[in-house]
Design a protein around this motif. Structure first.
Motif, PDB file in Angstrom:
ATOM      1  N   THR A 120       0.950  -1.252   0.120  1.00  0.00           N
ATOM      2  CA  THR A 120      -0.129   0.124  -0.064  1.00  0.00           C
ATOM      3  C   THR A 120       0.916   1.124  -0.118  1.00  0.00           C
ATOM      4  O   THR A 120       0.357   2.446   0.072  1.00  0.00           O
ATOM      5  CB  THR A 120      -1.012   0.081   1.139  1.00  0.00           C
ATOM      6  OG1 THR A 120      -0.267   0.017   2.581  1.00  0.00           O
ATOM      7  CG2 THR A 120      -1.884  -1.001   1.027  1.00  0.00           C
ATOM      8  N   GLN A 121       2.174   1.132   0.227  1.00  0.00           N
ATOM      9  CA  GLN A 121       3.147   2.448   0.270  1.00  0.00           C
ATOM     10  C   GLN A 121       2.919   3.051  -1.207  1.00  0.00           C
ATOM     11  O   GLN A 121       2.976   2.748  -2.217  1.00  0.00           O
ATOM     12  CB  GLN A 121       4.365   1.835   0.123  1.00  0.00           C
ATOM     13  CG  GLN A 121       5.281   2.926   0.325  1.00  0.00           C
ATOM     14  CD  GLN A 121       6.880   2.412   0.594  1.00  0.00           C
ATOM     15  OE1 GLN A 121       7.152   1.408   0.532  1.00  0.00           O
ATOM     16  NE2 GLN A 121       7.668   3.766   0.875  1.00  0.00           N
ATOM     17  N   GLY A 122       2.730   4.460  -0.884  1.00  0.00           N
ATOM     18  CA  GLY A 122       2.754   5.158  -2.088  1.00  0.00           C
ATOM     19  C   GLY A 122       1.109   5.494  -2.699  1.00  0.00           C
ATOM     20  O   GLY A 122       0.853   6.371  -3.231  1.00  0.00           O
ATOM     21  N   LEU A 123      -0.011   4.708  -2.107  1.00  0.00           N
ATOM     22  CA  LEU A 123      -1.240   4.869  -2.201  1.00  0.00           C
ATOM     23  C   LEU A 123      -1.740   6.148  -1.808  1.00  0.00           C
ATOM     24  O   LEU A 123      -1.641   6.375  -0.636  1.00  0.00           O
ATOM     25  CB  LEU A 123      -2.194   3.690  -1.946  1.00  0.00           C
ATOM     26  CG  LEU A 123      -2.052   2.523  -2.934  1.00  0.00           C
ATOM     27  CD1 LEU A 123      -2.926   1.322  -2.211  1.00  0.00           C
ATOM     28  CD2 LEU A 123      -2.362   2.944  -4.496  1.00  0.00           C
ATOM     29  N   ASP A 138      -5.819  14.897  -6.543  1.00  0.00           N
ATOM     30  CA  ASP A 138      -4.860  14.566  -7.822  1.00  0.00           C
ATOM     31  C   ASP A 138      -3.595  14.315  -7.228  1.00  0.00           C
ATOM     32  O   ASP A 138      -2.816  15.340  -7.112  1.00  0.00           O
ATOM     33  CB  ASP A 138      -5.274  15.276  -8.986  1.00  0.00           C
ATOM     34  CG  ASP A 138      -4.378  15.075 -10.301  1.00  0.00           C
ATOM     35  OD1 ASP A 138      -3.721  14.048 -10.199  1.00  0.00           O
ATOM     36  OD2 ASP A 138      -4.641  15.764 -11.240  1.00  0.00           O
ATOM     37  N   PRO A 139      -3.067  13.099  -6.930  1.00  0.00           N
ATOM     38  CA  PRO A 139      -1.627  13.082  -6.412  1.00  0.00           C
ATOM     39  C   PRO A 139      -0.378  13.431  -7.494  1.00  0.00           C
ATOM     40  O   PRO A 139       0.429  13.926  -7.174  1.00  0.00           O
ATOM     41  CB  PRO A 139      -1.515  11.578  -6.012  1.00  0.00           C
ATOM     42  CG  PRO A 139      -2.838  10.880  -6.538  1.00  0.00           C
ATOM     43  CD  PRO A 139      -3.667  11.778  -7.000  1.00  0.00           C
ATOM     44  N   ALA A 140      -1.046  13.178  -8.804  1.00  0.00           N
ATOM     45  CA  ALA A 140       0.075  13.598  -9.993  1.00  0.00           C
ATOM     46  C   ALA A 140       0.210  15.011  -9.982  1.00  0.00           C
ATOM     47  O   ALA A 140       1.392  15.450 -10.284  1.00  0.00           O
ATOM     48  CB  ALA A 140      -0.323  12.980 -11.308  1.00  0.00           C
ATOM     49  N   SER A 153     -12.119  21.918 -11.528  1.00  0.00           N
ATOM     50  CA  SER A 153     -11.368  23.196 -11.394  1.00  0.00           C
ATOM     51  C   SER A 153     -10.454  23.117 -10.089  1.00  0.00           C
ATOM     52  O   SER A 153     -11.024  22.301  -9.381  1.00  0.00           O
ATOM     53  CB  SER A 153     -12.268  24.368 -10.942  1.00  0.00           C
ATOM     54  OG  SER A 153     -13.000  24.679 -12.251  1.00  0.00           O
ATOM     55  N   THR A 154      -9.411  23.529 -10.077  1.00  0.00           N
ATOM     56  CA  THR A 154      -8.322  23.396  -9.159  1.00  0.00           C
ATOM     57  C   THR A 154      -9.096  24.104  -7.777  1.00  0.00           C
ATOM     58  O   THR A 154      -9.487  25.272  -7.784  1.00  0.00           O
ATOM     59  CB  THR A 154      -6.966  24.003  -9.423  1.00  0.00           C
ATOM     60  OG1 THR A 154      -6.609  23.490 -10.327  1.00  0.00           O
ATOM     61  CG2 THR A 154      -6.191  23.973  -8.106  1.00  0.00           C
ATOM     62  N   TYR A 155      -9.088  23.419  -6.705  1.00  0.00           N
ATOM     63  CA  TYR A 155      -9.577  23.969  -5.555  1.00  0.00           C
ATOM     64  C   TYR A 155      -8.517  24.406  -4.544  1.00  0.00           C
ATOM     65  O   TYR A 155      -8.639  25.349  -3.707  1.00  0.00           O
ATOM     66  CB  TYR A 155     -10.458  22.867  -4.904  1.00  0.00           C
ATOM     67  CG  TYR A 155     -11.281  23.337  -3.609  1.00  0.00           C
ATOM     68  CD1 TYR A 155     -12.152  24.180  -3.870  1.00  0.00           C
ATOM     69  CD2 TYR A 155     -11.185  22.547  -2.506  1.00  0.00           C
ATOM     70  CE1 TYR A 155     -13.262  24.607  -2.972  1.00  0.00           C
ATOM     71  CE2 TYR A 155     -12.234  23.015  -1.670  1.00  0.00           C
ATOM     72  CZ  TYR A 155     -12.858  24.084  -1.686  1.00  0.00           C
ATOM     73  OH  TYR A 155     -13.947  24.196  -0.810  1.00  0.00           O
ATOM     74  N   ALA A 156      -7.445  23.542  -4.370  1.00  0.00           N
ATOM     75  CA  ALA A 156      -6.276  23.872  -3.580  1.00  0.00           C
ATOM     76  C   ALA A 156      -5.154  23.057  -3.828  1.00  0.00           C
ATOM     77  O   ALA A 156      -5.506  21.966  -4.596  1.00  0.00           O
ATOM     78  CB  ALA A 156      -6.621  23.537  -1.922  1.00  0.00           C
ATOM     79  N   THR A 157      -3.892  23.587  -3.830  1.00  0.00           N
ATOM     80  CA  THR A 157      -2.651  22.936  -4.385  1.00  0.00           C
ATOM     81  C   THR A 157      -1.699  23.011  -3.246  1.00  0.00           C
ATOM     82  O   THR A 157      -1.556  23.900  -2.363  1.00  0.00           O
ATOM     83  CB  THR A 157      -2.448  23.475  -5.603  1.00  0.00           C
ATOM     84  OG1 THR A 157      -1.128  22.711  -6.115  1.00  0.00           O
ATOM     85  CG2 THR A 157      -2.087  24.930  -5.708  1.00  0.00           C
ATOM     86  N   ASP A 158      -0.874  22.011  -3.470  1.00  0.00           N
ATOM     87  CA  ASP A 158       0.564  21.927  -2.525  1.00  0.00           C
ATOM     88  C   ASP A 158       1.809  22.386  -3.407  1.00  0.00           C
ATOM     89  O   ASP A 158       2.784  22.162  -2.985  1.00  0.00           O
ATOM     90  CB  ASP A 158       0.706  20.542  -1.997  1.00  0.00           C
ATOM     91  CG  ASP A 158       0.903  19.589  -2.762  1.00  0.00           C
ATOM     92  OD1 ASP A 158       0.775  19.606  -4.105  1.00  0.00           O
ATOM     93  OD2 ASP A 158       1.047  18.282  -2.566  1.00  0.00           O
TER      94      ASP A 158
END
Length: 184
Positions: A120-123, A138-140, A153-158
């Motif tokens: 499960t690592q990385g899920l 969207d992890p990508a 539409s983008t809501y929040a990003t890191d």
């Protein structure tokens, strides 16, 4: 299951954050995941009482919650990369199916704890559905997106502001803090 009336007002910072059962540092609970949408329902000094989409509640250091727009972005705004929600929904379903299969193997004694962790690592998945509205992680792209059933539409990003500008939109930036992991 989404709690009726749930409407995110904030997201958890990109590094996640500790949480407590009550506004008391002696009563820690499970930490909150990075970029989790939450609804701030009460403030007591630096403490913030948050509600998650599944009805789970916790107290956090409210100073570090990242505010999101009051209303989701309009679907008639500029398109985001991958504005069609179907591919992201398919990736979320695939990640959930992989996790479910690992859980079933673990429960059926086909996996030990270490094998389960490796499998499960990385899920990473995040989905909140409220009627016609959906918030997907969207992890990508390292972002939460809002969809109305036809477009995202983008809501929040890191991502840093420069990286967001390269994608042609200006999302809400999640800013990491330099604080420790203790209570407020």
């Amino acid at each position: 299951m989404t709690t009726p009336g749930f409407r995110p007002t904030h997201v958890v910072p990109q590094q996640g954050m500790p949480a407590w059962e009550a506004p008391d540092p002696a009563r820690p609970t499970v930490p909150l995941d990075a970029l989790l949408p939450v609804q701030l329902v009460e403030r007591r000094g630096d403490w913030g009482h948050v509600l998650c989409a599944n009805g789970w509640e916790a107290w956090v250091d409210g100073r570090f919650l990242v505010a999101v727009p009051q209303d989701p972005p309009a679907a008639d705004g500029p398109d985001s990369p991958g504005a069609d929600p179907r591919p992201l929904l398919a990736r979320a379903e695939e990640a959930l199916a992989r996790y479910r299969a690992a859980v079933e193997d673990l429960a059926g004694a086909g996996l030990d704890g270490e094998s389960f962790r490796r499998r499960t690592q990385g899920l990473r998945i995040g989905v909140v559905v409220e009627g016609e509205s959906v918030w997907l992680y969207d992890p990508a792209q390292g972002r939460w997106v809002y969809g109305d059933g036809t477009r995202l539409s983008t809501y929040a990003t890191d991502r840093a502001p420069g990286a967001a500008a390269d994608r042609g939109h200006s999302p809400t930036q999640v800013v990491p803090s330099d604080r420790g992991r203790g209570g407020p």
